[in-house]
Design an enzyme around this catalytic site. Structure first.
Site, mmCIF file in Angstrom:
data_model
loop_
_atom_site.group_PDB
_atom_site.id
_atom_site.type_symbol
_atom_site.label_atom_id
_atom_site.label_comp_id
_atom_site.label_asym_id
_atom_site.label_seq_id
_atom_site.Cartn_x
_atom_site.Cartn_y
_atom_site.Cartn_z
ATOM 1 N N HIS A 118 20.651 -15.825 9.591
ATOM 2 C CA HIS A 118 22.081 -16.068 9.354
ATOM 3 C C HIS A 118 22.891 -16.005 10.641
ATOM 4 O O HIS A 118 24.116 -15.902 10.606
ATOM 5 C CB HIS A 118 22.638 -15.061 8.337
ATOM 6 C CG HIS A 118 22.105 -15.270 6.951
ATOM 7 N ND1 HIS A 118 22.236 -14.325 5.958
ATOM 8 C CD2 HIS A 118 21.419 -16.302 6.401
ATOM 9 C CE1 HIS A 118 21.667 -14.784 4.851
ATOM 10 N NE2 HIS A 118 21.154 -15.980 5.098
ATOM 11 N N SER A 187 20.250 -7.200 -1.545
ATOM 12 C CA SER A 187 20.528 -7.226 -2.996
ATOM 13 C C SER A 187 19.880 -8.416 -3.677
ATOM 14 O O SER A 187 19.900 -8.518 -4.897
ATOM 15 C CB SER A 187 22.051 -7.301 -3.209
ATOM 16 O OG SER A 187 22.539 -8.535 -2.680
ATOM 17 N N ASN A 212 14.581 -0.508 -1.198
ATOM 18 C CA ASN A 212 16.022 -0.666 -1.328
ATOM 19 C C ASN A 212 16.633 0.584 -1.945
ATOM 20 O O ASN A 212 15.923 1.435 -2.493
ATOM 21 C CB ASN A 212 16.312 -1.902 -2.208
ATOM 22 C CG ASN A 212 17.668 -2.511 -1.922
ATOM 23 O OD1 ASN A 212 18.017 -2.780 -0.778
ATOM 24 N ND2 ASN A 212 18.451 -2.702 -2.976
ATOM 25 N N LEU A 213 17.992 0.659 -1.858
ATOM 26 C CA LEU A 213 18.624 1.838 -2.474
ATOM 27 C C LEU A 213 18.498 1.769 -3.991
ATOM 28 O O LEU A 213 18.360 2.782 -4.680
ATOM 29 C CB LEU A 213 20.101 1.896 -2.063
ATOM 30 C CG LEU A 213 20.855 3.182 -2.424
ATOM 31 C CD1 LEU A 213 20.218 4.376 -1.729
ATOM 32 C CD2 LEU A 213 22.330 3.080 -2.061
#
Ligand code: BV8
Length: 246
Positions: A118, A187, A212-213
């Site tokens: 990105h 996410s 991941n969280l």
């Protein structure tokens, strides 16, 4: 389709994808957590080509604020970035680190050549001569291109929505050939990155793990899922991969 197992030797090919969650404990905001960036500004106002054409000052201001924050003294790599740099240095096989992040924390932790799909907030892109340059201060519509000198043609070298991410062919070839795909701190909302795990599964050879969280949008597609703080679960995962000797 048999579920590939995690590589035990240090010779397999690894592809790692990171997202904003790996930089959260370094002091950089994520996008979709409560209070995150997209809670404060709309994508349509600051992260699309139309937004830049419509109000370049607003877009410059959005990235100038984030660039200044990144370069403030208190933002530095955390143990998750350090662990991935250690994995790259200790793993005999190929490791491709693909990041959705535009910060430079992987580099500052010692990662050799992260692939910024990105783009990078510390680079400028000239829409006149198409050259890019390092850029560490505020940018505005009068900033001259360091290469061609023209004013009014500079933008931050970042991929906005509706724009093609960088090096997609290289990424897709690596996903098809990998033995392990690690998705860390993302996410799973934004494509094409969110589709990488499905590409690995389609190739039928790589083990897939999400660190991941909390469960991401694509969590059901991962063979292995570990949840917690990146600064804790990533070093532990790398330690396990390296057989405890790091
Ligand atoms: C493309 C800019 C095609 C840089 C970003 C209409 C037109 C065109 C395309 C589309 C369209 N509609 C939809 C699309 C596709 C679109 C898309 O996916 N939209 C979504 C919203 C549905 N994608 C695109 O537009 C992409 N381009 O498709 O081009 C094309 C084809 C041909 C020709 C031309 C074009 C471009 C995508 C890139 C957009 N740019 N940002 C910037 O300002 O930063 S994306 C933006 O989201 C960020 O860059 C970020 O990298 C990315 C993903 O977010 P995450 O990193 O996952 O962050 P998030 O906050 O969401 O999640 C953080 C996670 O961390 C959470 O799960 C949280 O639980 C966890 N976490 C938090 N703390 C911790 C933690 N984990 C561990 N430890 C912690 N401590």
């Amino acid at each position: 389709m048999t579920r590939a197992d995690k590589p035990t030797s240090k010779t397999g090919r690894i592809v790692i994808l990171t997202g904003a969650g790996i930089s959260k404990e370094s002091g950089l905001d994520t996008f979709r957590d409560p209070g995150g960036i997209w809670d404060r500004v709309r994508i349509e106002d600051v992260a699309t080509p139309d937004a830049f054409a419509r109000d370049p000052d607003r877009v410059h201001d959005f990235y100038n604020t984030r660039r200044r924050n990144l370069l403030a003294g208190k933002v530095r790599p955390n143990p998750a970035h350090d662990a991935l740099a250690r994995l790259e240095a200790s793993w005999a096989g190929e490791v491709l680190l693909v990041t959705q992040n535009i910060d430079n924390l992987h580099e500052r932790a010692g990662s050799r050549d992260p692939l910024h799909m990105h783009g990078e907030i510390l680079k400028a892109l000239c829409t006149s001569c198409q050259d890019d340059s390092p850029w560490r201060h505020d940018m505005d519509t009068a900033s001259p291109c360091p290469h061609c000198g023209r004013k009014g043609f500079l933008r931050v070298k970042v991929v906005w929505f509706g724009e093609m991410p960088y090096e997609m062919e290289r990424i897709q070839a690596a996903l098809a050939a990998c033995d392990l795909f690690l998705s860390i701190g993302t996410s799973g909302h934004v494509y094409p990155a969110a589709g990488f795990v499905a590409e690995v599964r389609r190739a039928g050879r790589g083990h897939t793990a999400e660190l991941n969280l909390e469960p991401s949008q694509g969590q059901s597609l991962f063979a292995e899922r570990i949840y917690g703080l990146a600064s804790e679960i990533v070093p532990a995962y790398v330690e396990d991969l390296l057989g405890g000797k790091t």
